[in-house]
Scaffold this active site. Structure first.
Site, PDB file in Angstrom:
ATOM      1  N   ASP A 260      43.580  24.864  33.187  1.00  0.00           N
ATOM      2  CA  ASP A 260      42.930  26.068  32.671  1.00  0.00           C
ATOM      3  C   ASP A 260      42.795  25.980  31.165  1.00  0.00           C
ATOM      4  O   ASP A 260      43.753  26.174  30.430  1.00  0.00           O
ATOM      5  CB  ASP A 260      43.727  27.316  33.081  1.00  0.00           C
ATOM      6  CG  ASP A 260      45.149  27.282  32.560  1.00  0.00           C
ATOM      7  OD1 ASP A 260      45.744  26.187  32.562  1.00  0.00           O
ATOM      8  OD2 ASP A 260      45.664  28.327  32.117  1.00  0.00           O
ATOM      9  N   CYS A 317      37.302  39.300  27.303  1.00  0.00           N
ATOM     10  CA  CYS A 317      37.044  38.101  26.498  1.00  0.00           C
ATOM     11  C   CYS A 317      36.213  38.423  25.262  1.00  0.00           C
ATOM     12  O   CYS A 317      35.238  39.169  25.344  1.00  0.00           O
ATOM     13  CB  CYS A 317      36.289  37.118  27.381  1.00  0.00           C
ATOM     14  SG  CYS A 317      35.762  35.670  26.512  1.00  0.00           S
ATOM     15  N   ARG A 415      45.814  26.993  25.403  1.00  0.00           N
ATOM     16  CA  ARG A 415      44.560  27.239  26.130  1.00  0.00           C
ATOM     17  C   ARG A 415      43.422  27.548  25.164  1.00  0.00           C
ATOM     18  O   ARG A 415      42.297  27.113  25.339  1.00  0.00           O
ATOM     19  CB  ARG A 415      44.760  28.394  27.105  1.00  0.00           C
ATOM     20  CG  ARG A 415      43.470  28.815  27.775  1.00  0.00           C
ATOM     21  CD  ARG A 415      43.717  29.726  28.942  1.00  0.00           C
ATOM     22  NE  ARG A 415      42.450  30.201  29.472  1.00  0.00           N
ATOM     23  CZ  ARG A 415      42.263  30.599  30.700  1.00  0.00           C
ATOM     24  NH1 ARG A 415      43.255  30.584  31.554  1.00  0.00           N
ATOM     25  NH2 ARG A 415      41.104  31.025  31.100  1.00  0.00           N
ATOM     26  N   HIS A 482      21.839  52.130  39.825  1.00  0.00           N
ATOM     27  CA  HIS A 482      23.091  52.903  39.814  1.00  0.00           C
ATOM     28  C   HIS A 482      22.792  54.337  40.267  1.00  0.00           C
ATOM     29  O   HIS A 482      21.640  54.778  40.204  1.00  0.00           O
ATOM     30  CB  HIS A 482      23.653  52.939  38.386  1.00  0.00           C
ATOM     31  CG  HIS A 482      24.319  51.656  37.990  1.00  0.00           C
ATOM     32  ND1 HIS A 482      25.618  51.364  38.331  1.00  0.00           N
ATOM     33  CD2 HIS A 482      23.859  50.590  37.282  1.00  0.00           C
ATOM     34  CE1 HIS A 482      25.937  50.167  37.855  1.00  0.00           C
ATOM     35  NE2 HIS A 482      24.889  49.678  37.220  1.00  0.00           N
TER      36      HIS A 482
HETATM   37  P1  IMP Z   1      37.247  39.066  34.478  1.00  0.00           P
HETATM   38  O1  IMP Z   1      37.317  38.889  35.947  1.00  0.00           O
HETATM   39  O2  IMP Z   1      35.874  39.428  34.001  1.00  0.00           O
HETATM   40  O3  IMP Z   1      38.275  40.027  33.966  1.00  0.00           O
HETATM   41  O4  IMP Z   1      37.528  37.622  33.817  1.00  0.00           O
HETATM   42  C1  IMP Z   1      38.685  36.868  34.097  1.00  0.00           C
HETATM   43  C2  IMP Z   1      38.560  35.515  33.421  1.00  0.00           C
HETATM   44  O5  IMP Z   1      38.508  35.640  31.991  1.00  0.00           O
HETATM   45  C3  IMP Z   1      39.771  34.581  33.615  1.00  0.00           C
HETATM   46  O6  IMP Z   1      39.774  33.951  34.867  1.00  0.00           O
HETATM   47  C4  IMP Z   1      39.631  33.609  32.468  1.00  0.00           C
HETATM   48  O7  IMP Z   1      38.753  32.542  32.730  1.00  0.00           O
HETATM   49  C5  IMP Z   1      39.004  34.443  31.379  1.00  0.00           C
HETATM   50  N1  IMP Z   1      39.980  34.849  30.351  1.00  0.00           N
HETATM   51  C6  IMP Z   1      41.261  35.236  30.512  1.00  0.00           C
HETATM   52  N2  IMP Z   1      41.810  35.600  29.355  1.00  0.00           N
HETATM   53  C7  IMP Z   1      40.865  35.416  28.408  1.00  0.00           C
HETATM   54  C8  IMP Z   1      40.826  35.619  26.994  1.00  0.00           C
HETATM   55  O8  IMP Z   1      41.752  36.091  26.363  1.00  0.00           O
HETATM   56  N3  IMP Z   1      39.662  35.275  26.391  1.00  0.00           N
HETATM   57  C9  IMP Z   1      38.594  34.760  27.051  1.00  0.00           C
HETATM   58  N4  IMP Z   1      38.567  34.613  28.401  1.00  0.00           N
HETATM   59  C10 IMP Z   1      39.693  34.926  29.054  1.00  0.00           C
END
Ligand code: IMP
Length: 498
Positions: A260, A317, A415, A482
């Site tokens: 990861d 993110c 990471r 929506h």
């Molecule tokens: P979500 O499902 O849209 O909340 O995205 C989850 C994904 O965001 C994770 O599986 C990671 O690939 C990514 N991610 C996790 N933490 C971070 C971060 O701090 N910055 C950028 N991407 C992240």
């Protein structure tokens, strides 16, 4: 191959446009497929199948053993985060692997000279739910079995185990490498609920009927390995740290390693894949993250068994804002899946999924599975801290590249390739509404996926990928999609608003 989709994306590319979930929707097609008749079976990686194409993210507010167990019980898989020590992460993996005891390799045993009352008292004190105990002497010899049936007919607790048990001579036993199916057949034939595996005079494990029934009935669509144990993955990162984690995780039967990183298209990642594949050829390695077809292909050529796609789409993110990097997710998933056609390496669409409709779109443009963070972080099983805000329950959900996660977990620094002296976060800390059990949440997503497949007339995900046709949404079209012009008084469980 889907020529319509290829034409659609080619046109967008010529215009220099990359698209994400809200930019597109799927056309409804002529269909004789009912949602109930669809089968969303898929693959996580070359050798790991999924009965449900959803993976829980390797994040410290999403996946520890509880999430991973519920994910695999539903047919998906959980990837344990690595914000814990090597030993603790391996313990979490072991918890998942031991949860559904197809074969119990090291069962709790009792001594022939203990009294029945002492065994029952120990059972009560330890909170054991089972009532079958192999009986083993101080010298390690297996001599019999005492079961619930025996306990039920004992009136005098002072009686010794050796006088209440069924002795070895009257038991049906089997050899050490007996499979789940063979054990089930023996149980049926001899009406015996526990089959001990015996190696000479020693006990080599037991099969218990209640567990086998649960596994073999396929109840909950369990995603299990060859021995009937739930499948689990674990994040290992790169370099020496990855090798250390892999060494411990492999000992407890972890099914898949996840490299990861925020930038999977890099030398460090390629060399880690190669080393892991050399040392553990039977354990699949999924790696990422990338957002270009070339990057995905380079990962596959380096030996990745599955490729994670997504740079910047995650709900927590800030990579695209902080570093200006990343490709809108639907185009990224399509490009990577297209580049990997014919290689047998699946794409996992990671991040940015906000509802089940987005999952259907990701699967349509080529993903074999989606990885979810935010959508699972509010569940009972997720490890995030629970907070009460104005009388409403929330759970904390944070990016692994957030300042808080980096301060707590050295692995987050690696990471996000951040120096230990200067923290430049690429994520935020948030709260998400508490959502109840993971199973209830996944049932909604499963329903959405099946309904999407039904509208397109696709009984399988392969058919979905072949038949899907996309079109661009306008802002007005999205608004119309929506609920609109109404004041919503009750939010349904599968919709959280715009
Ligand atoms: P979500 O499902 O849209 O909340 O995205 C989850 C994904 O965001 C994770 O599986 C990671 O690939 C990514 N991610 C996790 N933490 C971070 C971060 O701090 N910055 C950028 N991407 C992240």
């Amino acid at each position: 191959m889907n020529k319509e989709l290829d034409r659609f994306f080619k046109k967008q590319e010529e215009l220099g446009i990359m698209l994400t979930y809200d930019d597109v929707r799927l056309r409804s097609e002529h269909s004789n497929v009912l949602p109930a008749d669809t089968d969303p079976k898929s693959r996580l990686s070359k050798n790991i199948a999924l009965n449900f194409p959803v993976v829980s993210a390797a994040m410290d507010t999403v996946t520890t053993a509880s999430t991973a167990i519920a994910m695999a019980e539903f047919g998906g898989i959980g990837i344990l985060h690595r914000g814990l020590s090597v030993e603790r992460q391996a313990e979490e993996a072991a918890r998942v692997k031991h949860y559904l005891n197809g074969l119990i390799p090291d069962p709790i045993t009792v001594s022939p000279d203990e009294t029945v009352a002492a065994v029952l008292a120990k059972r009560e004190a330890k909170g054991w739910r089972f009532r079958s105990f192999p009986v083993v002497t101080a010298k390690g010899e297996f001599v019999g079995l005492i079961t619930g049936h025996d306990f039920d007919f004992i009136t005098d607790g002072d009686i010794k185990v050796k006088d209440a048990m069924t002795p070895l001579a009257r038991l049906v036993t089997a050899k050490p490498k007996t499979t789940l199916e063979q054990a089930a057949a023996l149980m049926k034939q001899h009406r015996q609920k526990v089959i001990p595996l015996v190696d000479g005079k020693k006990l080599a494990g037991v099969y218990v009927r209640a567990d086998l029934e649960r596994i073999m009935s396929g109840k909950g669509n369990h995603n299990v390995d060859r021995n009937g144990r739930l499948r689990v993955g674990a994040a290992v990162g790169v370099g020496d740290g990855a090798l250390l984690r892999a060494a411990e995780l492999s000992k407890v039967g972890c099914d898949v390693f996840h490299i990861d990183t925020a930038h999977g298209d890099s030398k460090n990642v390629f060399s880690t894949i190669k080393e892991l594949k050399k040392k553990y050829p039977k354990i699949d390695v999924i790696a990422g993250n990338v957002s270009s077809g070339d990057g995905a292909l380079r990962l596959a050529k380096a030996g990745a068994d599955g490729v994670l796609v997504g740079q910047g789409p995650g709900s927590i993110c800030t990579t695209r804002i902080v570093a200006g990097i990343g490709v809108p997710q639907v185009s990224a998933v399509y490009e990577c899946a297209k580049a990997l056609r014919g290689t047998g390496v699946p794409v996992i669409a990671d991040g940015g999924i906000r509802n089940s409709g987005d999952i259907v779109i990701a699967l349509s443009v080529g993903a074999s599975a989606v990885m979810l963070g935010k959508l699972l972080a509010g569940t009972e099983e997720a490890p995030g801290e629970t907070r009460l805000i104005n009388g409403v329950q929330y759970k904390v959900y944070r990016g692994m590249g957030s300042l808080e996660a980096m301060l707590q977990n050295p692995s987050s620094l690696e990471r996000y390739r951040v120096s230990a002296k200067k923290f430049v976060p690429e994520g935020v800390v948030s709260t998400v509404p508490y959502q109840g059990t993971l199973r209830a949440v996944l049932e909604q997503y499963a329903g959405g996926i099946r309904q999407g497949m039904g509208y397109i007339g696709a009984a399988t995900l392969d058919e979905l990928r072949k038949k899907a046709r996309l079109f661009r949404m306008t802002g007005a079209g999205l608004n119309e999609s929506h609920p609109h012009d109404v004041l919503i008084s009750h939010l349904p469980p599968n919709y959280s608003g715009k």
